[in-house]
Design a protein around this motif. Structure first.
Motif, PDB file in Angstrom:
ATOM      1  N   UNK A  55      81.311  32.427  42.209  1.00 36.09           N
ATOM      2  CA  UNK A  55      81.773  33.712  42.376  1.00 36.09           C
ATOM      3  C   UNK A  55      80.061  34.388  42.543  1.00 36.09           C
ATOM      4  N   UNK A  56      80.035  35.780  43.151  1.00 35.03           N
ATOM      5  CA  UNK A  56      79.040  36.439  43.143  1.00 35.03           C
ATOM      6  C   UNK A  56      78.496  37.054  41.823  1.00 35.03           C
ATOM      7  N   UNK A  57      77.372  37.660  41.443  1.00 36.65           N
ATOM      8  CA  UNK A  57      77.151  38.246  40.305  1.00 36.65           C
ATOM      9  C   UNK A  57      78.005  39.417  39.800  1.00 36.65           C
ATOM     10  N   UNK A  58      78.480  40.311  40.787  1.00 36.63           N
ATOM     11  CA  UNK A  58      79.591  41.381  40.279  1.00 36.63           C
ATOM     12  C   UNK A  58      81.037  40.612  40.020  1.00 36.63           C
ATOM     13  N   UNK A  59      81.361  39.861  40.925  1.00 38.52           N
ATOM     14  CA  UNK A  59      82.664  38.891  40.683  1.00 38.52           C
ATOM     15  C   UNK A  59      82.500  38.292  39.273  1.00 38.52           C
ATOM     16  N   UNK A  60      81.470  37.598  39.038  1.00 43.91           N
ATOM     17  CA  UNK A  60      81.380  36.832  37.596  1.00 43.91           C
ATOM     18  C   UNK A  60      81.374  37.993  36.376  1.00 43.91           C
ATOM     19  N   UNK A  61      80.580  39.180  36.692  1.00 37.77           N
ATOM     20  CA  UNK A  61      80.634  40.223  35.489  1.00 37.77           C
ATOM     21  C   UNK A  61      82.271  40.547  35.350  1.00 37.77           C
ATOM     22  N   UNK A  62      82.857  40.906  36.561  1.00 44.41           N
ATOM     23  CA  UNK A  62      84.280  41.391  36.593  1.00 44.41           C
ATOM     24  C   UNK A  62      85.198  40.316  35.498  1.00 44.41           C
ATOM     25  N   UNK A  63      84.978  39.296  35.978  1.00 44.47           N
ATOM     26  CA  UNK A  63      85.783  37.841  35.325  1.00 44.47           C
ATOM     27  C   UNK A  63      85.377  37.800  33.739  1.00 44.47           C
ATOM     28  N   UNK A  64      84.061  38.043  33.293  1.00 42.52           N
ATOM     29  CA  UNK A  64      83.479  38.114  32.207  1.00 42.52           C
ATOM     30  C   UNK A  64      84.064  39.010  31.226  1.00 42.52           C
ATOM     31  N   UNK A  65      84.154  40.211  31.905  1.00 43.22           N
ATOM     32  CA  UNK A  65      84.393  41.485  31.170  1.00 43.22           C
ATOM     33  C   UNK A  65      85.994  41.384  31.004  1.00 43.22           C
ATOM     34  N   UNK A  66      87.096  40.930  31.790  1.00 40.77           N
ATOM     35  CA  UNK A  66      88.415  40.602  31.552  1.00 40.77           C
ATOM     36  C   UNK A  66      88.483  39.717  30.553  1.00 40.77           C
ATOM     37  N   UNK A  67      87.763  38.707  30.473  1.00 42.92           N
ATOM     38  CA  UNK A  67      87.943  37.697  29.307  1.00 42.92           C
ATOM     39  C   UNK A  67      87.334  38.226  28.097  1.00 42.92           C
ATOM     40  N   UNK A  68      86.419  38.917  27.880  1.00 47.03           N
ATOM     41  CA  UNK A  68      85.900  39.378  26.694  1.00 47.03           C
ATOM     42  C   UNK A  68      86.972  40.333  26.080  1.00 47.03           C
ATOM     43  N   UNK A  69      87.643  41.131  27.062  1.00 45.02           N
ATOM     44  CA  UNK A  69      88.744  42.171  26.789  1.00 45.02           C
ATOM     45  C   UNK A  69      89.921  41.796  26.115  1.00 45.02           C
TER      46      UNK A  69
END
Length: 336
Positions: free
Chosen positions: A298-312
């Motif tokens: 994943x690109x850094x922005x894509x990785x941030x999106x996935x991390x954000x959904x997981x944390x949510x």
């Protein structure tokens, strides 16, 4: 930035082929659930009638548990005491399929345990059992020997510092050198009260409070929109220079996450949490998902999106919770 479910699915499908090493402070999280039935006649405190008890891997162990739940292979390195809590923790890790050959027994310390008493979904008190001690040289040598035996097969390494004494500059120097030599991803979850020199890691992930503390900037309240938060922007730029990471991911609680990269504008991903029951371990989920996504391409922005959904997803669950690929993909389909 909205990720198409097809792209999310493509990244998630590669999780099973990743192998990650987690190194840091191991803990056992204990939850005692009950109901308040009366006030104690001995002191003006509530009496909790216990209805359920649960134990989960905590600290760096929870990072490993999160990674395993998302489908990758995990080895963990850290120390425990010679006590019953150590046995419980290792049994839980083994049950989750986590490699524990790097869990080192140190008879001169004790296993860190955090006990939370919860009634009606509210945490009433937390009791910590811990013994802070700087990492002994012989334990560090064992940890590094174990790390050397595993690093070639790994795709990424996460250093998780909870400030309990295991993560020292000596350990960081030796781990970073091996990671650099092998050209692996290195993710760091720092502790601002244990200031260390990081050797240009791939990503460092503090929360907002930790980021301000580490930067030396006096804390200021969040600003909406995040892109207009000049104090946060200044903190991000200071930490990019101080720690020299490729990316800096600052978790912002109910504001989501802010991703900083050199010579690029701040990237903000708003929170995906629908309900917040318990924030315990959300930071562990964030660094797990971000690192695993990076490892999977994943690109850094894509990785941030996935991390954000997981944390949510995990803050909508009680206790030291985890999430999985199915829940993450559904979250993207539902929330974009």
């Amino acid at each position: 930035m909205k990720m198409k479910p097809e792209r999310v699915k493509e990244i998630l499908s590669k999780f099973k082929n990743q192998k990650i090493i987690v190194i840091g402070d191991l803990m056992l999280d204990e939850f005692i659930y009950g109901r308040v039935i009366r006030i104690s006649p001995e002191a003006p405190v509530p009496v909790v009638e216990v209805t359920k008890e649960e134990r989960y891997p905590g600290g760096a162990s929870n990072v490993a548990r999160n990674l395993r739940a998302m489908g990758c292979q995990v080895d963990i390195i850290g120390q425990v005491g010679k006590d019953s809590y150590a046995s419980q923790l290792q049994e839980l890790l083994q049950a989750d399929g986590i490699g524990i050959s790097g869990v080192i027994t140190n008879p001169n310390t004790r296993t860190v345990v955090k006990t939370r008493v919860i009634a009606r979904h509210q945490q009433m008190v937390r009791v910590d059992r811990e013994y802070r001690e700087r990492l002994q040289v012989q334990i560090a040598d064992k940890a590094i020997a174990e790390f050397k035996s595993k690093i070639k097969e790994a795709h990424a390494v996460i250093i998780e510092d909870y400030g309990k004494g295991f993560v020292t500059q000596m350990l960081v120097d030796r781990v970073s050198n091996l990671v650099s030599t092998q050209k692996k991803i290195l993710a760091v979850d720092p502790n601002p009260y244990n200031p260390l020199h990081w050797h240009e890691p791939t990503v460092v992930k503090p929360n907002r409070l930790e980021a301000f503390a580490a930067s030396g900037i006096v804390y200021s309240e969040p600003v909406n929109p995040v892109e207009k938060d000049t104090a946060l922007d200044r903190v991000g730029k200071i930490l990019l220079e101080k720690w020299r990471p490729q990316h800096l991911l600052i978790t912002l609680g109910d504001q989501g996450m802010a991703l900083f990269q050199r010579n690029k504008p701040l990237y903000h991903t708003p929170t995906k949490a629908q309900e917040v029951f318990d924030v315990t371990g959300a930071g562990d989920t964030a660094i797990s998902a971000y690192t695993l996504a990076l490892s999977a391409g994943a690109t850094p922005p894509d990785a941030a999106e996935i991390a954000n959904h997981a944390a949510g997803l995990v803050v909508g669950k009680l206790g030291t919770a985890v999430t999985n690929q199915t829940e993450i993909l559904e979250s993207f389909k539902k929330n974009g």
